[in-house]
Design an enzyme around this catalytic site. Structure first.
Site, PDB file in Angstrom:
ATOM      1  CB  SER A   1      -0.930  -0.007   1.217  1.00 32.20           C
ATOM      2  OG  SER A   1      -0.194  -0.177   2.407  1.00 32.20           O
TER       3      SER A   1
ATOM      4  CD  GLU B   1       1.183   7.599   5.281  1.00 30.98           C
ATOM      5  OE1 GLU B   1       0.946   6.503   5.824  1.00 30.98           O
ATOM      6  OE2 GLU B   1       1.689   8.560   5.887  1.00 30.98           O
TER       7      GLU B   1
ATOM      8  CG  ASP C   1       2.486  14.220  15.564  1.00 26.96           C
ATOM      9  OD1 ASP C   1       2.487  13.632  16.665  1.00 26.96           O
ATOM     10  OD2 ASP C   1       3.085  13.801  14.576  1.00 26.96           O
TER      11      ASP C   1
ATOM     12  CG  PHE D   1      10.081  13.010  10.777  1.00 28.97           C
ATOM     13  CD1 PHE D   1       9.159  14.033  10.994  1.00 28.97           C
ATOM     14  CD2 PHE D   1       9.629  11.704  10.760  1.00 28.97           C
ATOM     15  CE1 PHE D   1       7.819  13.750  11.189  1.00 28.97           C
ATOM     16  CE2 PHE D   1       8.289  11.401  10.952  1.00 28.97           C
ATOM     17  CZ  PHE D   1       7.384  12.426  11.160  1.00 28.97           C
TER      18      PHE D   1
ATOM     19  CG  HIS E   1       1.593   1.837   4.677  1.00 30.88           C
ATOM     20  ND1 HIS E   1       0.411   1.996   3.976  1.00 30.88           N
ATOM     21  CD2 HIS E   1       1.889   3.061   5.180  1.00 30.88           C
ATOM     22  CE1 HIS E   1       0.014   3.259   4.058  1.00 30.88           C
ATOM     23  NE2 HIS E   1       0.889   3.916   4.784  1.00 30.88           N
TER      24      HIS E   1
HETATM   25  C1  LIG Z   1       0.911   4.943   9.833  1.00 32.30           C
HETATM   26  C2  LIG Z   1       0.893   6.312  10.475  1.00 32.30           C
HETATM   27  C3  LIG Z   1       0.193   7.345   9.848  1.00 32.30           C
HETATM   28  C4  LIG Z   1       0.146   8.624  10.425  1.00 32.30           C
HETATM   29  N1  LIG Z   1      -0.567   9.618   9.784  1.00 32.30           N
HETATM   30  C5  LIG Z   1      -0.695  10.842  10.371  1.00 32.30           C
HETATM   31  C6  LIG Z   1      -1.494  11.870   9.784  1.00 32.30           C
HETATM   32  O1  LIG Z   1      -2.066  11.690   8.701  1.00 32.30           O
HETATM   33  N2  LIG Z   1      -1.599  13.063  10.440  1.00 32.30           N
HETATM   34  C7  LIG Z   1      -0.981  13.291  11.640  1.00 32.30           C
HETATM   35  O2  LIG Z   1      -1.145  14.391  12.200  1.00 32.30           O
HETATM   36  N3  LIG Z   1      -0.205  12.347  12.210  1.00 32.30           N
HETATM   37  C8  LIG Z   1      -0.049  11.129  11.614  1.00 32.30           C
HETATM   38  N4  LIG Z   1       0.714  10.148  12.213  1.00 32.30           N
HETATM   39  C9  LIG Z   1       1.443  10.481  13.449  1.00 32.30           C
HETATM   40  C10 LIG Z   1       0.569  10.287  14.703  1.00 32.30           C
HETATM   41  O3  LIG Z   1      -0.524  11.154  14.672  1.00 32.30           O
HETATM   42  C11 LIG Z   1       1.457  10.595  15.896  1.00 32.30           C
HETATM   43  O4  LIG Z   1       2.453   9.636  16.032  1.00 32.30           O
HETATM   44  C12 LIG Z   1       0.715  10.846  17.206  1.00 32.30           C
HETATM   45  O5  LIG Z   1       1.641  11.430  18.109  1.00 32.30           O
HETATM   46  C13 LIG Z   1       0.135   9.597  17.850  1.00 32.30           C
HETATM   47  O6  LIG Z   1      -0.950   9.142  17.169  1.00 32.30           O
HETATM   48  P1  LIG Z   1      -1.613   7.713  17.542  1.00 32.30           P
HETATM   49  O7  LIG Z   1      -2.797   7.560  16.688  1.00 32.30           O
HETATM   50  O8  LIG Z   1      -0.596   6.666  17.552  1.00 32.30           O
HETATM   51  O9  LIG Z   1      -2.080   8.051  19.039  1.00 32.30           O
HETATM   52  P2  LIG Z   1      -2.629   7.153  20.244  1.00 32.30           P
HETATM   53  O10 LIG Z   1      -2.798   5.740  19.876  1.00 32.30           O
HETATM   54  O11 LIG Z   1      -3.795   7.889  20.814  1.00 32.30           O
HETATM   55  O12 LIG Z   1      -1.407   7.236  21.271  1.00 32.30           O
HETATM   56  C14 LIG Z   1      -0.742   8.464  21.506  1.00 32.30           C
HETATM   57  C15 LIG Z   1       0.082   8.378  22.777  1.00 32.30           C
HETATM   58  O13 LIG Z   1      -0.755   8.449  23.907  1.00 32.30           O
HETATM   59  C16 LIG Z   1      -0.611   7.268  24.705  1.00 32.30           C
HETATM   60  N5  LIG Z   1      -1.974   6.999  25.163  1.00 32.30           N
HETATM   61  C17 LIG Z   1      -2.996   6.441  24.484  1.00 32.30           C
HETATM   62  N6  LIG Z   1      -4.110   6.406  25.224  1.00 32.30           N
HETATM   63  C18 LIG Z   1      -3.801   6.956  26.427  1.00 32.30           C
HETATM   64  C19 LIG Z   1      -4.528   7.236  27.624  1.00 32.30           C
HETATM   65  N7  LIG Z   1      -5.823   6.938  27.730  1.00 32.30           N
HETATM   66  N8  LIG Z   1      -3.873   7.829  28.636  1.00 32.30           N
HETATM   67  C20 LIG Z   1      -2.560   8.156  28.530  1.00 32.30           C
HETATM   68  N9  LIG Z   1      -1.803   7.925  27.426  1.00 32.30           N
HETATM   69  C21 LIG Z   1      -2.424   7.340  26.387  1.00 32.30           C
HETATM   70  C22 LIG Z   1      -0.020   6.231  23.785  1.00 32.30           C
HETATM   71  O14 LIG Z   1       0.716   5.235  24.451  1.00 32.30           O
HETATM   72  C23 LIG Z   1       0.894   7.089  22.921  1.00 32.30           C
HETATM   73  O15 LIG Z   1       2.078   7.414  23.597  1.00 32.30           O
HETATM   74  C24 LIG Z   1       0.818   8.871  11.648  1.00 32.30           C
HETATM   75  C25 LIG Z   1       1.549   7.835  12.255  1.00 32.30           C
HETATM   76  C26 LIG Z   1       1.591   6.572  11.684  1.00 32.30           C
HETATM   77  C27 LIG Z   1       2.389   5.475  12.342  1.00 32.30           C
END
Ligand SMILES: Cc1cc2nc3c(=O)[nH]c(=O)nc-3n(C[C@H](O)[C@H](O)[C@H](O)COP(=O)(O)OP(=O)(O)OC[C@H]3O[C@@H](n4cnc5c(N)ncnc54)[C@H](O)[C@@H]3O)c2cc1C
Length: 310
Positions: free
Chosen positions: A26, A28, A120, A229, A279
């Site tokens: 896939s 991105e 982020d 990064f 991916h």
């Molecule tokens: C494949 C991929 C695609 C991405 N695409 C984008 C994009 O399009 N746009 C963008 O802005 N960013 C993107 N990112 C980056 C991502 O948004 C960041 O890494 C962000 O900091 C974490 O997102 P997450 O969905 O993993 O968060 P989560 O799964 O919510 O986790 C974030 C952090 O919080 C912690 N956490 C989770 N739940 C709790 C809780 N209840 N209490 C305390 N801590 C908790 C987790 O352990 C982790 O450290 C992408 C990353 C990846 C791997």
């Protein structure tokens, strides 16, 4: 060093090593900012489309800044190609109602795959704080999406642990929550070599995670940028990577070739351990991902010609 005697060399040494025939990929992309960038993106999509990726995903800008552009790109892919688009969606800077409205728009437009992320912080902000009326974490977004419709959902995973996680186990527990809450697969942050991913698979298996975890592959073209990064994303850059790019700062052509070789080798090694799906973070440049996929044995689908027998 003494050379091995000819008679002690293996009689057969297949070269190149056989290309795997069972891979899925896939790709991105990020949404374009200008007309010129849009043309470039579209060229890249058109080039990679014949490789029949399982899906192509379009990111959502940090801080939710590209809502319209992401939407427009995803819908254009849906309308103008045979590809399956996946729309990234984040929780940042938006209420649950706003995020739900974006998701409903996607569903109504025919988009079925969402990459659900926390996101982020907006540019200039160091720490993430949930919007008071919004989804706090990706797990909450997954639950919200499932309430709206039966989306196919991908979530993020971190082989080397998310930088804000309390510890690796808490991060893995979070991944399990996202998958148990309805996500279908995880796509990982990029990593170098094969070991970080394989170790992570072991840990995920031990934690009872059985959903597919797809490695995110970054063909490194601009090493200086990746260093920066990686510092932000908490991804260790091994010394051998620095060695690979040593002395190539002003030599983009060689960097490209090195990037393809390193990423293809990474995929081959992962494949040797049973990984069959990759991916690619294309950064909207088709050539590197195309070359890597080619080395891995992936060929463009030949269009059916008139009168051809199925
Ligand atoms: C494949 C991929 C695609 C991405 N695409 C984008 C994009 O399009 N746009 C963008 O802005 N960013 C993107 N990112 C980056 C991502 O948004 C960041 O890494 C962000 O900091 C974490 O997102 P997450 O969905 O993993 O968060 P989560 O799964 O919510 O986790 C974030 C952090 O919080 C912690 N956490 C989770 N739940 C709790 C809780 N209840 N209490 C305390 N801590 C908790 C987790 O352990 C982790 O450290 C992408 C990353 C990846 C791997």
């Amino acid at each position: 060093m003494a050379m091995a005697k000819p008679e002690s060399r293996p009689t057969e040494l297949p070269f190149p090593a056989g290309a795997p025939k069972d891979l899925k990929v896939s790709f991105e992309f990020f949404p374009p900012k200008t007309e010129k960038m849009a043309e470039n993106l579209w060229r890249s999509i058109t080039r990679l489309a014949p490789l029949q990726p399982r899906f192509v995903s379009v990111t959502y800008g940090a801080g939710g800044t590209t809502r319209e552009r992401t939407h427009a790109t995803v819908v254009r892919i849906l309308k103008e190609t045979e590809l399956t688009p996946a729309a990234h969606l984040t929780c940042v800077n938006a209420t649950t109602d706003q995020v739900d409205a974006v998701a409903r728009d996607y569903w109504d437009a025919g988009v079925r795959h969402i990459v659900a992320l926390r996101g982020d912080p907006p540019e200039g902000e160091q720490t993430y704080s949930p919007h008071p009326g919004g989804y706090a974490y990706a797990a909450d977004l997954v639950a919200g999406l499932k309430r709206i419709a039966d989306f196919d959902i991908s979530v993020a995973a971190y082989p080397e642990t998310h930088p804000q996680a309390k510890n690796p186990q808490a991060d893995l527990d979070n991944l399990k929550r996202k998958l148990d809450g309805g996500a279908d697969r995880a796509i990982t942050q990029y990593f170098f070599g094969a070991e970080p991913f394989l170790r992570f698979l072991d840990r995920a298996g031990a934690a009872g995670i059985s959903a597919p975890i797809v490695p995110g592959i970054l063909p490194v073209q601009n090493f200086a940028q990746v260093l920066k990064f990686s510092e932000m994303s908490g991804t260790p850059v091994p010394a051998w990577m620095a060695g690979l790019f040593e002395g190539l700062d002003d030599d983009p052509e060689t960097r490209k070739m090195v990037a393809v070789t390193a990423a293809a080798e990474q995929c081959r090694q992962l494949h040797a351990y049973g990984v069959k799906e990759f991916h690619f973070y294309t950064l909207n440049q088709a050539d590197l991902s195309y070359a890597i996929a080619h080395i891995l044995g992936i060929r463009p689908a030949t269009p059916a010609t008139a009168g051809s027998v199925e």
